[in-house]
Design a protein around this motif. Structure first.
Motif, PDB file in Angstrom:
ATOM      1  N   GLY A 219       0.776  -1.236   0.000  1.00  0.00           N
ATOM      2  CA  GLY A 219       0.000   0.000   0.000  1.00  0.00           C
ATOM      3  C   GLY A 219       0.800   1.274   0.000  1.00  0.00           C
ATOM      4  N   ASN A 220       2.133   1.183  -0.061  1.00  0.00           N
ATOM      5  CA  ASN A 220       2.970   2.383  -0.088  1.00  0.00           C
ATOM      6  C   ASN A 220       3.145   2.871  -1.524  1.00  0.00           C
ATOM      7  OD1 ASN A 220       3.668   2.301   2.806  1.00  0.00           O
ATOM      8  ND2 ASN A 220       4.745   0.416   2.241  1.00  0.00           N
ATOM      9  N   VAL A 221       2.879   4.155  -1.756  1.00  0.00           N
ATOM     10  CA  VAL A 221       2.999   4.753  -3.089  1.00  0.00           C
ATOM     11  C   VAL A 221       3.767   6.062  -2.979  1.00  0.00           C
ATOM     12  CG1 VAL A 221       1.775   5.615  -5.117  1.00  0.00           C
ATOM     13  CG2 VAL A 221       0.759   3.787  -3.749  1.00  0.00           C
ATOM     14  N   ALA A 252       2.428  24.096  -9.349  1.00  0.00           N
ATOM     15  CA  ALA A 252       1.855  23.247 -10.396  1.00  0.00           C
ATOM     16  C   ALA A 252       2.488  21.855 -10.350  1.00  0.00           C
ATOM     17  CB  ALA A 252       2.064  23.886 -11.764  1.00  0.00           C
ATOM     18  N   ARG A 253       3.795  21.821 -10.135  1.00  0.00           N
ATOM     19  CA  ARG A 253       4.499  20.532 -10.036  1.00  0.00           C
ATOM     20  C   ARG A 253       3.915  19.693  -8.892  1.00  0.00           C
ATOM     21  NH1 ARG A 253       9.242  22.315 -10.272  1.00  0.00           N
ATOM     22  NH2 ARG A 253       9.801  21.493 -12.324  1.00  0.00           N
ATOM     23  N   LYS A 254       3.687  20.320  -7.772  1.00  0.00           N
ATOM     24  CA  LYS A 254       3.138  19.585  -6.619  1.00  0.00           C
ATOM     25  C   LYS A 254       1.735  19.064  -6.912  1.00  0.00           C
ATOM     26  CE  LYS A 254       2.506  19.821  -1.611  1.00  0.00           C
ATOM     27  NZ  LYS A 254       1.289  18.983  -1.643  1.00  0.00           N
ATOM     28  N   ARG A 255       0.892  19.892  -7.521  1.00  0.00           N
ATOM     29  CA  ARG A 255      -0.472  19.457  -7.823  1.00  0.00           C
ATOM     30  C   ARG A 255      -0.466  18.265  -8.781  1.00  0.00           C
ATOM     31  NH1 ARG A 255      -1.349  25.084  -8.203  1.00  0.00           N
ATOM     32  NH2 ARG A 255      -1.289  24.974 -10.485  1.00  0.00           N
ATOM     33  N   ILE A 256       0.393  18.319  -9.781  1.00  0.00           N
ATOM     34  CA  ILE A 256       0.462  17.243 -10.772  1.00  0.00           C
ATOM     35  C   ILE A 256       0.978  15.954 -10.132  1.00  0.00           C
ATOM     36  CG2 ILE A 256       1.642  16.490 -12.879  1.00  0.00           C
ATOM     37  CD1 ILE A 256       1.578  19.460 -13.772  1.00  0.00           C
ATOM     38  N   CYS A 257       2.036  16.063  -9.350  1.00  0.00           N
ATOM     39  CA  CYS A 257       2.609  14.871  -8.722  1.00  0.00           C
ATOM     40  C   CYS A 257       1.666  14.272  -7.678  1.00  0.00           C
ATOM     41  CB  CYS A 257       3.962  15.207  -8.107  1.00  0.00           C
ATOM     42  SG  CYS A 257       5.262  15.535  -9.321  1.00  0.00           S
ATOM     43  N   ASP A 258       0.977  15.125  -6.924  1.00  0.00           N
ATOM     44  CA  ASP A 258       0.004  14.626  -5.948  1.00  0.00           C
ATOM     45  C   ASP A 258      -1.136  13.896  -6.655  1.00  0.00           C
ATOM     46  OD1 ASP A 258       1.501  15.678  -3.914  1.00  0.00           O
ATOM     47  OD2 ASP A 258       0.204  17.403  -3.544  1.00  0.00           O
ATOM     48  N   ALA A 259      -1.565  14.431  -7.808  1.00  0.00           N
ATOM     49  CA  ALA A 259      -2.636  13.779  -8.568  1.00  0.00           C
ATOM     50  C   ALA A 259      -2.175  12.420  -9.072  1.00  0.00           C
ATOM     51  CB  ALA A 259      -3.059  14.670  -9.737  1.00  0.00           C
ATOM     52  N   VAL A 261      -0.084  10.377  -7.616  1.00  0.00           N
ATOM     53  CA  VAL A 261      -0.135   9.428  -6.495  1.00  0.00           C
ATOM     54  C   VAL A 261      -1.566   8.974  -6.256  1.00  0.00           C
ATOM     55  CG1 VAL A 261       0.226   9.173  -4.010  1.00  0.00           C
ATOM     56  CG2 VAL A 261       1.967  10.304  -5.408  1.00  0.00           C
ATOM     57  N   ARG A 262      -2.516   9.903  -6.317  1.00  0.00           N
ATOM     58  CA  ARG A 262      -3.928   9.525  -6.161  1.00  0.00           C
ATOM     59  C   ARG A 262      -4.343   8.550  -7.258  1.00  0.00           C
ATOM     60  NH1 ARG A 262      -4.773  15.063  -5.641  1.00  0.00           N
ATOM     61  NH2 ARG A 262      -6.056  15.146  -7.533  1.00  0.00           N
ATOM     62  N   ALA A 263      -3.859   8.798  -8.466  1.00  0.00           N
ATOM     63  CA  ALA A 263      -4.195   7.931  -9.598  1.00  0.00           C
ATOM     64  C   ALA A 263      -3.673   6.518  -9.375  1.00  0.00           C
ATOM     65  CB  ALA A 263      -3.622   8.516 -10.886  1.00  0.00           C
ATOM     66  N   ALA A 272       6.692  -0.165 -10.729  1.00  0.00           N
ATOM     67  CA  ALA A 272       6.980   1.122 -11.353  1.00  0.00           C
ATOM     68  C   ALA A 272       5.933   1.378 -12.427  1.00  0.00           C
ATOM     69  CB  ALA A 272       8.378   1.109 -11.977  1.00  0.00           C
ATOM     70  N   GLY A 273       5.484   2.610 -12.531  1.00  0.00           N
ATOM     71  CA  GLY A 273       4.492   2.978 -13.532  1.00  0.00           C
ATOM     72  C   GLY A 273       4.551   4.467 -13.791  1.00  0.00           C
ATOM     73  N   THR A 274       3.830   4.908 -14.806  1.00  0.00           N
ATOM     74  CA  THR A 274       3.877   6.311 -15.189  1.00  0.00           C
ATOM     75  C   THR A 274       2.483   6.854 -15.438  1.00  0.00           C
ATOM     76  OG1 THR A 274       5.985   5.893 -16.311  1.00  0.00           O
ATOM     77  CG2 THR A 274       4.909   7.972 -16.775  1.00  0.00           C
ATOM     78  N   ILE A 275       2.179   7.996 -14.834  1.00  0.00           N
ATOM     79  CA  ILE A 275       0.925   8.698 -15.076  1.00  0.00           C
ATOM     80  C   ILE A 275       1.238   9.863 -16.014  1.00  0.00           C
ATOM     81  CG2 ILE A 275      -1.109   9.751 -14.047  1.00  0.00           C
ATOM     82  CD1 ILE A 275      -0.567   7.016 -12.888  1.00  0.00           C
TER      83      ILE A 275
END
Length: 449
Positions: A219-221, A252-259, A261-263, A272-275
């Motif tokens: 569960g760690n992301v 903007a970087r923080k908002r994108i990276c936080d999104a 993690v939610r994804a 490993a994966g990429t959003i």
């Protein structure tokens, strides 16, 4: 930890996985087609098995032969690499059925993110912004035309099972929609075995920003920062990537990276994966897709974070927890990657096959080369045209650009056509040096002639 891994791939990514496994004291098995009998990954692996003829369908896409090779060599895990079967949920499921650990995400995550319509719905539920469009598969031409008109032209028709820039058509005029829809459906059926398509609003000017995710089975992301992948050909094939993305404000970087993690959490992800996101000039961003595998451009993230993504894929698949939290990840300097390919820009980037008579690749401080080529290597006509990934690092972007220009000047490849000179033009561009990047950059600023 695993004792022996089969790498179900070829080229530089197979070499990359073999090297990581060797450092972890894990034995490796290479699979190869008849065209790759002398390939570097075949030479480096501890064992090797021929799995079929040169064509991909009979070899690197032949799941039965690959699984048989893993069993007869006593492997306990399979790494799918990049491309071929790397995002094939049925292949991952077959691995589990015969007692082989698939070094990648859970089958459900692959299925969820592989279905682009389901992925959109999942992201919307998780509060990740999505591009205005449809969340249903469209087959009826009349219904699809009405929906496109309601969204407003231009629109994009996208394959529901698509990925990698394939299965995409832009429609600017309503009159062109029926014919383009039919073409898109036929391409989707041919490429992915599924004619379903959906429609999104086409955003004319944007950046292609992706976020590297790493998650374990407990569960760690975490995210490992973003990469700018905006420099693409008209066929959506990436050419240059860099990390961090230039001219992206910290909020903007923080908002994108936080999104991102939610994804990943919404997808139940592990590995490993990429959003991937579309980012507008005002830094508004929208979910594009998730790649449930390693990315070609993963080395630049490794370079600025010091985290080996392949080793962590293996560790996560063996049941280990991530050894670091989000707060412990640090980013240093700037990294840029060039995809050097056997393609001819003067012929609309047509592939070039043949024997490499001479090859000289750069080196020095802050330079990493991921490649499978050598003097005498025969570039086959059957697969991806990648020759080498040149990755550079420096303390800032200007230094990284200067280092890459020096590296490109050192490259010499004789025997096949390459896009080397085209890359030199990219780095000489004033707009590139300023970081004024969008997906239209190459068409606007770089002349292929």
């Amino acid at each position: 930890m695993f004792k022996k891994i089969l790498i179900a791939n070829r080229g530089d990514i197979a070499v990359r996985v073999i090297r990581a496994a060797r450092e972890m004291k894990i034995a490796t098995v290479a699979v190869y087609s008849e065209a790759d009998v002398d390939a570097l990954h075949v030479q480096l692996a501890d064992e090797r098995v021929c799995i079929g003829p040169p064509d991909s369908k009979g070899s690197y896409l032949n799941a039965a032969n690959i699984l048989s090779a893993a069993l007869i060599t006593g492997c306990d895990a399979i790494h799918p690499g990049i491309g071929f079967l790397a995002e094939d949920a049925s292949f991952a499921e077959k691995c589990a059925q015969i007692g082989l650990k698939y070094i990648g995400p859970p089958v459900k995550s692959i299925e969820m993110m592989g279905d682009k319509i389901q992925a959109r719905m999942t992201m919307e539920k998780a509060g990740v912004p999505i591009v205005p469009g449809t969340n249903i598969a469209l087959r009826d031409p009349a219904e699809a035309a009405k929906i496109a008109a309601k969204i407003g032209f231009p629109v994009m028709i996208k394959a529901a099972a698509g990925g990698g820039g394939r299965g995409i058509r832009v429609v600017r005029e309503e009159a062109d929609f029926p014919k383009t829809l039919k073409t898109a459906q036929m391409e989707a059926e041919t490429s992915f075995g599924n004619p379903d398509v959906y429609i999104e609003k086409y955003i004319e000017t944007f950046r292609h920003i992706e976020v590297q995710i790493l998650a374990d089975e407990h569960g760690n992301v975490v995210h490992l920062g973003e990469r700018d992948c905006s420099l693409q050909t008209q066929r959506y094939q990436k050419m240059v990537e860099e990390a961090p993305a230039p001219n992206l404000p910290a909020p903007a970087r923080k908002r994108i990276c936080d999104a991102a993690v939610r994804a990943a959490k919404a997808a139940g992800y592990a590995s490993a994966g990429t959003i991937e996101f579309i980012v507008a000039p005002d830094h508004t961003f929208y979910f594009m897709e998730m790649n449930t595998r390693l990315q070609i451009e993963h080395p630049i993230t490794e370079t600025v974070t010091g985290i080996d993504l392949v080793k962590w894929q293996i560790r996560v698949a063996s049941g280990e927890k991530l050894a670091f939290s989000q707060r412990q990840i640090e980013w240093t300097g700037h990294a840029i990657e060039v995809r050097l390919t056997a393609r001819d820009p003067l012929r609309d980037f047509a592939p070039s096959a043949g024997k490499i008579a001479t090859v000289r690749l750069p080196g020095g401080l802050g330079v990493r080369i991921d490649t499978q080529i050598f003097s005498g290597y025969e570039v086959p006509p059957y697969y991806d045209s990648m020759l080498a990934k040149i990755i550079v690092w420096d303390t800032d972007r200007a230094g990284a650009i200067a280092r890459m220009q020096r590296c490109l000047d050192e490259v010499e490849i004789v025997g096949v056509k390459t896009d080397l000179e085209y890359h030199k033009k990219i780095f000489a561009s004033e707009a590139f040096q300023k970081g004024d990047l969008t997906t239209k950059f190459l068409a606007t600023h770089v002349d292929a002639s």
